[in-house]
Structures are given as structure tokens and as C-alpha cells.
Design an enzyme around this catalytic site. Structure first.
Site, PDB file in Angstrom:
ATOM      1  N   CYS A 176       2.972  -3.206   4.142  1.00 11.63           N
ATOM      2  CA  CYS A 176       2.137  -2.066   4.522  1.00 11.63           C
ATOM      3  C   CYS A 176       2.844  -1.386   5.695  1.00 11.63           C
ATOM      4  O   CYS A 176       4.025  -1.635   5.922  1.00 11.63           O
ATOM      5  CB  CYS A 176       0.699  -2.487   4.844  1.00 11.63           C
ATOM      6  N   GLY A 177       2.168  -0.538   6.432  1.00 12.64           N
ATOM      7  CA  GLY A 177       2.840   0.180   7.517  1.00 12.64           C
ATOM      8  C   GLY A 177       3.330  -0.739   8.622  1.00 12.64           C
ATOM      9  O   GLY A 177       4.470  -0.648   9.071  1.00 12.64           O
ATOM     10  N   THR A 178       2.448  -1.628   9.046  1.00 13.46           N
ATOM     11  CA  THR A 178       2.801  -2.557  10.122  1.00 13.46           C
ATOM     12  C   THR A 178       3.024  -3.983   9.639  1.00 13.46           C
ATOM     13  O   THR A 178       3.587  -4.798  10.376  1.00 13.46           O
ATOM     14  CB  THR A 178       1.655  -2.628  11.149  1.00 13.46           C
ATOM     15  N   GLY A 179       2.513  -4.304   8.468  1.00 11.68           N
ATOM     16  CA  GLY A 179       2.511  -5.695   7.980  1.00 11.68           C
ATOM     17  C   GLY A 179       1.287  -6.449   8.467  1.00 11.68           C
ATOM     18  O   GLY A 179       0.985  -7.547   7.976  1.00 11.68           O
TER      19      GLY A 179
ATOM     20  N   ASP B  37       0.872  -1.182   0.000  1.00 14.68           N
ATOM     21  CA  ASP B  37       0.000   0.000   0.000  1.00 14.68           C
ATOM     22  C   ASP B  37       0.910   1.233   0.000  1.00 14.68           C
ATOM     23  O   ASP B  37       2.138   1.115  -0.151  1.00 14.68           O
ATOM     24  CB  ASP B  37      -1.010  -0.032   1.166  1.00 14.68           C
ATOM     25  N   HIS B  38       0.313   2.411   0.177  1.00 11.38           N
ATOM     26  CA  HIS B  38       1.109   3.642   0.144  1.00 11.38           C
ATOM     27  C   HIS B  38       2.208   3.654   1.200  1.00 11.38           C
ATOM     28  O   HIS B  38       3.310   4.137   0.955  1.00 11.38           O
ATOM     29  CB  HIS B  38       0.192   4.861   0.321  1.00 11.38           C
TER      30      HIS B  38
ATOM     31  N   GLY C  18      -2.105  -5.491   8.486  1.00 11.03           N
ATOM     32  CA  GLY C  18      -3.251  -5.465   7.565  1.00 11.03           C
ATOM     33  C   GLY C  18      -3.035  -6.394   6.382  1.00 11.03           C
ATOM     34  O   GLY C  18      -3.955  -7.109   5.953  1.00 11.03           O
TER      35      GLY C  18
ATOM     36  N   HIS D  78       8.803 -24.070   9.443  1.00 11.94           N
ATOM     37  CA  HIS D  78       7.670 -24.684  10.135  1.00 11.94           C
ATOM     38  C   HIS D  78       6.331 -24.455   9.451  1.00 11.94           C
ATOM     39  O   HIS D  78       5.448 -25.306   9.538  1.00 11.94           O
ATOM     40  CB  HIS D  78       7.576 -24.142  11.569  1.00 11.94           C
TER      41      HIS D  78
ATOM     42  N   HIS E 142       5.530 -30.997  10.674  1.00  5.67           N
ATOM     43  CA  HIS E 142       4.818 -29.769  10.300  1.00  5.67           C
ATOM     44  C   HIS E 142       3.812 -29.985   9.170  1.00  5.67           C
ATOM     45  O   HIS E 142       2.901 -29.177   8.994  1.00  5.67           O
ATOM     46  CB  HIS E 142       5.821 -28.677   9.929  1.00  5.67           C
TER      47      HIS E 142
HETATM   48  C1  RB5 Z   1      -1.937   2.789   6.468  1.00 10.95           C
HETATM   49  O1  RB5 Z   1      -1.878   4.002   7.159  1.00 10.95           O
HETATM   50  C2  RB5 Z   1      -1.797   1.636   7.453  1.00 10.95           C
HETATM   51  O2  RB5 Z   1      -2.949   1.492   8.209  1.00 10.95           O
HETATM   52  C3  RB5 Z   1      -1.465   0.354   6.718  1.00 10.95           C
HETATM   53  O3  RB5 Z   1      -0.328   0.539   5.954  1.00 10.95           O
HETATM   54  C4  RB5 Z   1      -1.195  -0.861   7.565  1.00 10.95           C
HETATM   55  O4  RB5 Z   1      -0.258  -0.586   8.555  1.00 10.95           O
HETATM   56  C5  RB5 Z   1      -2.357  -1.604   8.053  1.00 10.95           C
HETATM   57  O5  RB5 Z   1      -2.248  -2.635   8.709  1.00 10.95           O
END
Ligand code: RB5
Length: 159
Positions: A78-81, A21-22, A83, A111, A146
Site C-alpha cells: 500500500c502507500g506506507t505498508g 491497493d491503488h 495499513g 526471527h 524464536h
Molecule cells: C491510500 O491513500 C493509503 O492510505 C494507503 O495506501 C496506505 O498507505 C494505508 O496505510
């Protein structure tokens, strides 16, 4: 060339499909540079700029590309991985792993036979991301005990 999964005798060329994503866009670009430097074939399904987009769309594209057999492995950022991993795991047959250090990169292959690697660009810098990608792509599934667990996961999704 990086030795992928110890598959040096395979006639098939491993192909990686990427999505972000962005928030993950710039880290995805860095991972692409790394893959190119290792002569690993990849397809980039976007996003291609930093304008806000919705991550489930890209997780779906990457997951379905793997299921259609058009790629062997996927990388999602993504930002956190988080989502991306939640979304990708909704696609039947995808085993997406949120990786946050070298050990989880390795164990997700050994595993879990993870076929999608998820990274958080706000949690992982470029240098570490390259280490995780290299570890992930060069580690094989251990099989054995596994196997049964992966069969149980498949049953959860009706496969
Ligand atoms: C976008 O701001 C953020 O929510 C997305 O990249 C991600 O971290 C979601 O899990």
C-alpha cells in the site's frame, strides 16, 4: 532460479500470493516482473488498476489464501505498508512484517518467520523493493529461541 529458504531439497514449489491497493498497484506490478524473472510462481489477487480501493480487503484475501494452504508466502503493498500490515495481522496465523530496508527483510524471516511481507510504495522504490523481496524469500527462519516467541504470538490470537 532463486534459492528459496534453502529449500532446494523440498519437493514443494513455493508459491507467492500478492495484493495491493491503488497506491501499491504499480510497485506490485514491478514485483511480479521480478518474480517472473526468477521463475517464482505467484498469484495476484489485485487490485488491477489505480482506482481507489480499500487495503483491508486485499490484506484479508492474501492472509486467508495463505491460511488455506493455497500459497506459502504473501506480499502486500500500500502507500506506507502500514495499513496492509495492521490488516494482515488480524488474520489468525499471519505474521506480517512491514519491511523498510534489507536488514528488516532478513530479520523478519530469521526471527519472526514472517509469512507476509508488507511494503510501502511511497517509501520504497522499485530497485530497493526487489532487493527486499529477494532477501525475504531467500532467508529461512532461524528457529531456536524464536520458536517460543512465535508460540506466544499464536496464543495471543487464540491459536
Ligand atoms: C491510500 O491513500 C493509503 O492510505 C494507503 O495506501 C496506505 O498507505 C494505508 O496505510
Amino acid at each position: 532460479m532463486l534459492q528459496l529458504f534453502g529449500w532446494e531439497n523440498r519437493d514443494k514449489i513455493v508459491k507467492v500470493v500478492l495484493g495491493a491497493d491503488h497506491a501499491g498497484y504499480l510497485l506490485k506490478e514491478s514485483i511480479k516482473e521480478y518474480l517472473s524473472s526468477k521463475e517464482i510462481a505467484f498469484t495476484d489477487l489485485g487490485t488491477f488498476k489505480e482506482e481507489s480501493v480499500d487495503y483491508p480487503e486485499f490484506a484479508y484475501k492474501v492472509g486467508t489464501t495463505i491460511l488455506k494452504g493455497e500459497a506459502d508466502m504473501g506480499i502486500l503493498v500500500c502507500g506506507t505498508g502500514i495499513g496492509m500490515s495492521i490488516s494482515a495481522n488480524k488474520v489468525k496465523g499471519v505474521r506480517a512484517a512491514l519491511v523498510y530496508n534489507k536488514e528488516t527483510a532478513e530479520l523478519s524471516r530469521l526471527h519472526n518467520n514472517a509469512n507476509v511481507l508488507c511494503l510501502g510504495s511511497r517509501m520504497t522504490d522499485e530497485k530497493d523493493a526487489r532487493i527486499y523481496v529477494e532477501t525475504w524469500l531467500s532467508t529461512s527462519f532461524e528457529g531456536g529461541r524464536h520458536e517460543k516467541r512465535l508460540e506466544l504470538i499464536s496464543k495471543l490470537t487464540g491459536l
